[in-house]
Motif scaffolding. Structure first.
Motif, PDB file in Angstrom:
ATOM      1  N   THR A  71       0.840  -1.202   0.000  1.00 48.69           N
ATOM      2  CA  THR A  71       0.000   0.000   0.000  1.00 48.69           C
ATOM      3  C   THR A  71       0.871   1.247   0.000  1.00 48.69           C
ATOM      4  O   THR A  71       1.817   1.346   0.793  1.00 48.69           O
ATOM      5  CB  THR A  71      -0.908   0.006   1.243  1.00 48.69           C
ATOM      6  OG1 THR A  71      -1.677  -1.198   1.272  1.00 48.69           O
ATOM      7  CG2 THR A  71      -1.851   1.197   1.219  1.00 48.69           C
ATOM      8  N   VAL A  72       0.541   2.188  -0.871  1.00 49.82           N
ATOM      9  CA  VAL A  72       1.296   3.444  -0.943  1.00 49.82           C
ATOM     10  C   VAL A  72       1.126   4.213   0.360  1.00 49.82           C
ATOM     11  O   VAL A  72       0.002   4.438   0.834  1.00 49.82           O
ATOM     12  CB  VAL A  72       0.817   4.300  -2.133  1.00 49.82           C
ATOM     13  CG1 VAL A  72       1.470   5.679  -2.106  1.00 49.82           C
ATOM     14  CG2 VAL A  72       1.116   3.597  -3.452  1.00 49.82           C
ATOM     15  N   GLU A  73       2.268   4.617   0.959  1.00 47.39           N
ATOM     16  CA  GLU A  73       2.243   5.465   2.158  1.00 47.39           C
ATOM     17  C   GLU A  73       2.376   6.938   1.797  1.00 47.39           C
ATOM     18  O   GLU A  73       1.730   7.795   2.386  1.00 47.39           O
ATOM     19  CB  GLU A  73       3.381   5.072   3.107  1.00 47.39           C
ATOM     20  CG  GLU A  73       3.091   3.861   3.949  1.00 47.39           C
ATOM     21  CD  GLU A  73       4.021   3.779   5.154  1.00 47.39           C
ATOM     22  OE1 GLU A  73       5.061   4.471   5.172  1.00 47.39           O
ATOM     23  OE2 GLU A  73       3.691   3.017   6.079  1.00 47.39           O
ATOM     24  N   SER A  74       3.261   7.234   0.842  1.00 41.64           N
ATOM     25  CA  SER A  74       3.431   8.616   0.387  1.00 41.64           C
ATOM     26  C   SER A  74       3.892   8.589  -1.059  1.00 41.64           C
ATOM     27  O   SER A  74       4.535   7.636  -1.496  1.00 41.64           O
ATOM     28  CB  SER A  74       4.453   9.363   1.256  1.00 41.64           C
ATOM     29  OG  SER A  74       5.733   8.751   1.157  1.00 41.64           O
ATOM     30  N   SER A  75       3.542   9.634  -1.799  1.00 38.85           N
ATOM     31  CA  SER A  75       3.879   9.679  -3.218  1.00 38.85           C
ATOM     32  C   SER A  75       4.115  11.108  -3.681  1.00 38.85           C
ATOM     33  O   SER A  75       3.343  12.008  -3.340  1.00 38.85           O
ATOM     34  CB  SER A  75       2.760   9.050  -4.053  1.00 38.85           C
ATOM     35  OG  SER A  75       3.013   9.193  -5.439  1.00 38.85           O
ATOM     36  N   LYS A  81      -1.458   7.689  -4.931  1.00 43.33           N
ATOM     37  CA  LYS A  81      -1.782   8.447  -3.712  1.00 43.33           C
ATOM     38  C   LYS A  81      -1.779   7.480  -2.524  1.00 43.33           C
ATOM     39  O   LYS A  81      -1.908   6.252  -2.710  1.00 43.33           O
ATOM     40  CB  LYS A  81      -3.122   9.136  -3.856  1.00 43.33           C
ATOM     41  CG  LYS A  81      -4.295   8.191  -4.013  1.00 43.33           C
ATOM     42  CD  LYS A  81      -5.590   8.955  -4.235  1.00 43.33           C
ATOM     43  CE  LYS A  81      -6.801   8.029  -4.257  1.00 43.33           C
ATOM     44  NZ  LYS A  81      -6.723   6.985  -5.297  1.00 43.33           N
ATOM     45  N   PRO A  82      -1.626   7.991  -1.308  1.00 40.24           N
ATOM     46  CA  PRO A  82      -1.662   7.128  -0.135  1.00 40.24           C
ATOM     47  C   PRO A  82      -2.924   6.257  -0.116  1.00 40.24           C
ATOM     48  O   PRO A  82      -4.020   6.740  -0.413  1.00 40.24           O
ATOM     49  CB  PRO A  82      -1.640   8.108   1.041  1.00 40.24           C
ATOM     50  CG  PRO A  82      -0.894   9.297   0.499  1.00 40.24           C
ATOM     51  CD  PRO A  82      -1.331   9.407  -0.935  1.00 40.24           C
ATOM     52  N   LYS A 104       9.090  -1.721   4.406  1.00 40.12           N
ATOM     53  CA  LYS A 104       8.903  -0.516   3.598  1.00 40.12           C
ATOM     54  C   LYS A 104       9.867  -0.554   2.415  1.00 40.12           C
ATOM     55  O   LYS A 104      10.947  -1.136   2.494  1.00 40.12           O
ATOM     56  CB  LYS A 104       9.161   0.753   4.415  1.00 40.12           C
ATOM     57  CG  LYS A 104       8.128   1.036   5.513  1.00 40.12           C
ATOM     58  CD  LYS A 104       8.409   2.360   6.200  1.00 40.12           C
ATOM     59  CE  LYS A 104       7.518   2.547   7.427  1.00 40.12           C
ATOM     60  NZ  LYS A 104       6.109   2.741   7.067  1.00 40.12           N
TER      61      LYS A 104
END
Length: 330
Positions: A71-75, A81-82, A104
């Motif tokens: 899952t994206v945490e930051s972009s 997107k998160p 991570k």
């Protein structure tokens, strides 16, 4: 802080691995930070985990793992997107870039694809590079005119990761599938995936003087290379195609050009590492549609980060059946 399997090089030049606590500041540069949920074990992972890095790892300390899903945490890239679920295979991640054997990862947005609809992150890693390569191989055979009505398709290294997924896909698409294995104990497993004919490895493991044998196979997905690939080329039907995806049996090819000249056989090289984005999307969409999830589940062996050093050694010896799914948070 997060946990990762970190490879470090000793004074003797050999690398060893240990689970360590890292901070986000330790991560390499990239556009997208992902909370990894699952990774997997491919042949190339075994090479990267070996004491000499298989000739693939350039710098230490290093976090291996050529695949991951999470899952994206930051972009910093507008495409993600998160909260977005994403998959990564290839792009030399886990080799020259830090990979998925950690909780991570930070990578370039261009290397990611959205998690295909209908697949979980765990299922995506049951597929991984091995299964992605299998799908690319099936697509290449189709693009060169191979279809169920043309005759049987041979899968070498059938009980391995690439082979298992290839068998599951081909059988689901209606092909008659023959599987090569050197492990008699895997016959029941292979038949459960859809193999209708077991071909003992020793039947194909030696080259013969005759450049052409009886026309037997309409197509082949070959994960072995070497003498076996040379032998299979001489058994292909007229106009048949072989998708070459591996070299577990060696990088040499002791063959002649006769099958190409007299039978119009096609030898198709399959690269999954640098595959363009659109090809990746097409392949993942096909996987979600054409690979039965019950068969995928039957291939899976669960693992954790602490299991990886042994699994890496085992896969290089051909001792890993099916697919390994690594829960990096377990």
């Amino acid at each position: 802080m997060f946990k990762a399997l970190v490879m470090e090089q000793g004074e003797d030049g050999l690398a060893s691995s240990a689970i360590k606590e890292l901070s986000e500041a330790d991560l390499p540069q990239g556009d997208v930070t992902v909370a990894v949920e699952y990774s997997t074990v491919n042949y190339k992972d075994g090479l990267c985990l070996s004491p000499k890095g298989g000739g693939l790892v350039r710098n230490y300390p290093h976090v291996p793992g050529i695949d991951f899903a999470g899952t994206v945490e930051s972009s910093e890239d507008a495409r993600y997107k998160p909260g977005d679920k994403v998959v990564l295979t290839g792009w030399r991640v886990g080799e020259v870039h830090w990979g998925g054997y950690g909780q991570k990862a930070r990578v370039k947005a261009d290397w990611l694809v959205p998690l295909p609809e209908g697949l979980s992150t765990k299922q995506a890693m049951a597929v991984g590079t091995a299964g992605f390569t299998s799908m690319l191989s099936v697509m290449a055979l189709e693009d060169h005119g191979v279809s169920p009505d043309k005759g049987p398709v041979l899968v070498t290294g059938a009980a391995g990761g690439v082979g298992s997924v290839a068998v599951g896909i081909l059988a689901n698409l209606g092909y008659e599938v023959a599987g090569v294995t050197g492990r008699p104990e895997t016959e029941g497993y292979l038949k459960s995936l859809g193999v209708s004919q077991i071909v003992p490895r020793e039947d194909l493991n030696e080259t013969v003087k005759r450049p052409l044998e009886s026309e037997t196979w309409a197509g082949c997905i070959d994960a072995v290379g070497g003498e076996m690939l040379a032998r299979v080329l001489g058994q292909m039907k007229y106009g048949g195609s072989v998708a070459a995806v591996g070299l577990a049996g060696g990088a040499g090819l002791p063959a002649t050009v006769i099958p190409f000249l007299l039978r119009g056989v096609n030898l198709l090289g399959i690269d999954s590492v640098m595959r363009p984005y659109e090809d990746r999307l097409r392949a993942w969409e096909r996987i979600a549609k054409d690979l039965p999830m019950d068969k995928l589940e039957a291939m899976v062996k669960p693992a954790t980060l602490s299991d990886l050093p042994q699994l890496g050694a085992d896969i290089l010896k051909g001792q890993v059946q099916g697919r390994v799914v690594v829960d990096v948070n377990a």
